[in-house]
Design a protein around this motif. Structure first.
Motif, mmCIF file in Angstrom:
data_model
loop_
_atom_site.group_PDB
_atom_site.id
_atom_site.type_symbol
_atom_site.label_atom_id
_atom_site.label_comp_id
_atom_site.label_asym_id
_atom_site.label_seq_id
_atom_site.Cartn_x
_atom_site.Cartn_y
_atom_site.Cartn_z
ATOM 1 N N ASP A 170 -7.653 -13.087 -14.378
ATOM 2 C CA ASP A 170 -6.890 -13.851 -15.354
ATOM 3 C C ASP A 170 -6.738 -13.138 -16.694
ATOM 4 O O ASP A 170 -5.770 -13.345 -17.411
ATOM 5 C CB ASP A 170 -7.553 -15.216 -15.589
ATOM 6 C CG ASP A 170 -7.411 -16.141 -14.394
ATOM 7 O OD1 ASP A 170 -6.425 -15.987 -13.662
ATOM 8 O OD2 ASP A 170 -8.292 -16.987 -14.193
ATOM 9 N N GLY A 171 -7.703 -12.291 -17.040
ATOM 10 C CA GLY A 171 -7.691 -11.716 -18.373
ATOM 11 C C GLY A 171 -7.181 -10.303 -18.482
ATOM 12 O O GLY A 171 -7.106 -9.758 -19.571
ATOM 13 N N CYS A 172 -6.818 -9.678 -17.374
ATOM 14 C CA CYS A 172 -6.448 -8.262 -17.390
ATOM 15 C C CYS A 172 -4.981 -8.061 -17.767
ATOM 16 O O CYS A 172 -4.229 -9.001 -17.945
ATOM 17 C CB CYS A 172 -6.702 -7.667 -16.016
ATOM 18 S SG CYS A 172 -5.755 -8.492 -14.730
ATOM 19 N N ILE A 173 -4.624 -6.784 -17.879
ATOM 20 C CA ILE A 173 -3.230 -6.423 -18.138
ATOM 21 C C ILE A 173 -2.412 -6.622 -16.866
ATOM 22 O O ILE A 173 -2.775 -6.137 -15.807
ATOM 23 C CB ILE A 173 -3.127 -4.954 -18.593
ATOM 24 C CG1 ILE A 173 -3.883 -4.746 -19.911
ATOM 25 C CG2 ILE A 173 -1.675 -4.525 -18.733
ATOM 26 C CD1 ILE A 173 -3.985 -3.292 -20.321
ATOM 27 N N ARG A 174 -1.316 -7.347 -16.986
ATOM 28 C CA ARG A 174 -0.379 -7.501 -15.868
ATOM 29 C C ARG A 174 1.020 -7.181 -16.397
ATOM 30 O O ARG A 174 1.475 -7.788 -17.381
ATOM 31 C CB ARG A 174 -0.398 -8.928 -15.290
ATOM 32 C CG ARG A 174 -1.774 -9.462 -14.881
ATOM 33 C CD ARG A 174 -2.353 -8.756 -13.670
ATOM 34 N NE ARG A 174 -1.665 -9.030 -12.425
ATOM 35 C CZ ARG A 174 -2.078 -9.941 -11.522
ATOM 36 N NH1 ARG A 174 -3.153 -10.686 -11.756
ATOM 37 N NH2 ARG A 174 -1.427 -10.085 -10.386
ATOM 38 N N MET A 175 1.719 -6.259 -15.754
ATOM 39 C CA MET A 175 3.060 -5.842 -16.166
ATOM 40 C C MET A 175 4.014 -5.913 -14.984
ATOM 41 O O MET A 175 3.594 -5.727 -13.841
ATOM 42 C CB MET A 175 3.041 -4.402 -16.701
ATOM 43 C CG MET A 175 2.209 -4.178 -17.925
ATOM 44 S SD MET A 175 2.218 -2.432 -18.452
ATOM 45 C CE MET A 175 1.126 -1.702 -17.230
ATOM 46 N N TYR A 176 5.285 -6.122 -15.280
ATOM 47 C CA TYR A 176 6.268 -6.219 -14.195
ATOM 48 C C TYR A 176 7.674 -5.986 -14.715
ATOM 49 O O TYR A 176 7.940 -6.045 -15.926
ATOM 50 C CB TYR A 176 6.195 -7.598 -13.534
ATOM 51 C CG TYR A 176 6.767 -8.719 -14.393
ATOM 52 C CD1 TYR A 176 8.044 -9.228 -14.167
ATOM 53 C CD2 TYR A 176 6.036 -9.256 -15.456
ATOM 54 C CE1 TYR A 176 8.573 -10.239 -14.956
ATOM 55 C CE2 TYR A 176 6.547 -10.270 -16.249
ATOM 56 C CZ TYR A 176 7.812 -10.748 -16.000
ATOM 57 O OH TYR A 176 8.341 -11.746 -16.806
ATOM 58 N N VAL A 177 8.584 -5.709 -13.791
ATOM 59 C CA VAL A 177 10.024 -5.807 -14.031
ATOM 60 C C VAL A 177 10.525 -6.920 -13.117
ATOM 61 O O VAL A 177 9.904 -7.227 -12.108
ATOM 62 C CB VAL A 177 10.769 -4.485 -13.743
ATOM 63 C CG1 VAL A 177 10.261 -3.368 -14.648
ATOM 64 C CG2 VAL A 177 10.660 -4.096 -12.273
ATOM 65 N N LYS A 178 11.633 -7.493 -13.479
ATOM 66 C CA LYS A 178 12.154 -8.623 -12.696
ATOM 67 C C LYS A 178 13.185 -8.156 -11.679
ATOM 68 O O LYS A 178 14.236 -7.608 -12.027
ATOM 69 C CB LYS A 178 12.783 -9.670 -13.625
ATOM 70 C CG LYS A 178 13.382 -10.856 -12.882
ATOM 71 C CD LYS A 178 12.338 -11.610 -12.061
ATOM 72 C CE LYS A 178 12.959 -12.796 -11.330
ATOM 73 N NZ LYS A 178 11.985 -13.492 -10.462
ATOM 74 N N ILE A 179 12.864 -8.376 -10.411
ATOM 75 C CA ILE A 179 13.811 -8.135 -9.325
ATOM 76 C C ILE A 179 14.422 -9.483 -8.943
ATOM 77 O O ILE A 179 13.690 -10.424 -8.625
ATOM 78 C CB ILE A 179 13.107 -7.522 -8.094
ATOM 79 C CG1 ILE A 179 12.330 -6.255 -8.486
ATOM 80 C CG2 ILE A 179 14.124 -7.219 -7.000
ATOM 81 C CD1 ILE A 179 13.174 -5.148 -9.069
ATOM 82 N N PRO A 180 15.741 -9.634 -8.996
ATOM 83 C CA PRO A 180 16.358 -10.931 -8.694
ATOM 84 C C PRO A 180 15.871 -11.509 -7.366
ATOM 85 O O PRO A 180 15.694 -10.784 -6.379
ATOM 86 C CB PRO A 180 17.858 -10.594 -8.639
ATOM 87 C CG PRO A 180 18.000 -9.420 -9.569
ATOM 88 C CD PRO A 180 16.745 -8.611 -9.369
#
Length: 212
Positions: A152-162
């Protein structure tokens, strides 16, 4: 299973190409952030100019692309009338013995999700700043809190794929040196924490990054 992307951003050198990333649960879809200039890019299932590379004449530009109007044909390459960064999404399908490539060109947005922005809802928080050059870094907003390596506390990154959840296209840096580690179709990734005041820096032309 593999698509490699080369073009002006890497001097059209396949040894400096980047591998496109499979979307989790939809492995016929590939994505990568890419700088597309006036000389363009092509992709291939192998790292070589062997006549099998895919250029403008071999794709269909998805009509729902946010930035599809910028894309043009330059000597068979997938080029841009407005050089800059694009989230390039390649959807593959097979008709008979022919592979079809439907390609979407969207805004180059990278975001955090989770504790670092106080929300697990997609599209929240400020996106990373976008560099003006092919060799520049995407830079995150300053992380205002220290995060551990728990889920819950870590780094989470993403790009959005439709039409896909955010975790279908998430990634992290710090697991394997300075490499950007993409989840792809793999399992939940190892967690990486941070200290308050740090930022994440991502170079998508070399698939390297850092947290500092």
């Amino acid at each position: 299973e593999h698509l490699y992307l080369a073009g002006g951003f890497c001097g059209k050198d396949w040894n400096k190409s980047v591998e496109m990333v499979q979307v989790h649960s939809n492995t016929h879809i590939f994505w990568h952030m890419v700088y597309i200039d006036g000389t363009g890019v092509k992709f291939n299932s192998t790292k070589e100019w062997n006549g099998e590379e895919v250029g403008f004449e071999n794709i269909t530009v998805n009509t729902n692309s946010e930035l599809g109007g910028d894309i043009k044909n330059v000597d068979g390459f997938i080029a841009s009338s407005k050089p800059g960064w694009y989230l390039m999404i390649v959807t593959t399908s097979v008709e008979g013995r022919t592979i079809k490539y439907d390609v979407t060109f969207n805004k180059p947005e990278v975001r955090f999700i989770g504790t670092l922005i106080g929300a697990w809802t997609e599209g929240q928080g400020e996106p990373f700043t976008v560099p003006a050059t092919a060799d520049g870094d995407f830079v995150s907003p300053e992380m205002i809190a220290t995060a551990g390596t728990d889920a819950d506390g870590c780094i989470r990154m993403y790009v959005k794929i439709p039409d896909n959840d955010w975790w279908h296209s998430e990634f992290i840096v710090g697991i394997d040196g300075d490499k950007i580690s993409y989840r792809g179709n793999g399992k939940d990734q190892q967690r990486v924490g941070n200290s308050a005041g740090q930022r994440v820096y991502l170079n998508f032309s070399t698939d390297k990054g850092k947290i500092e």
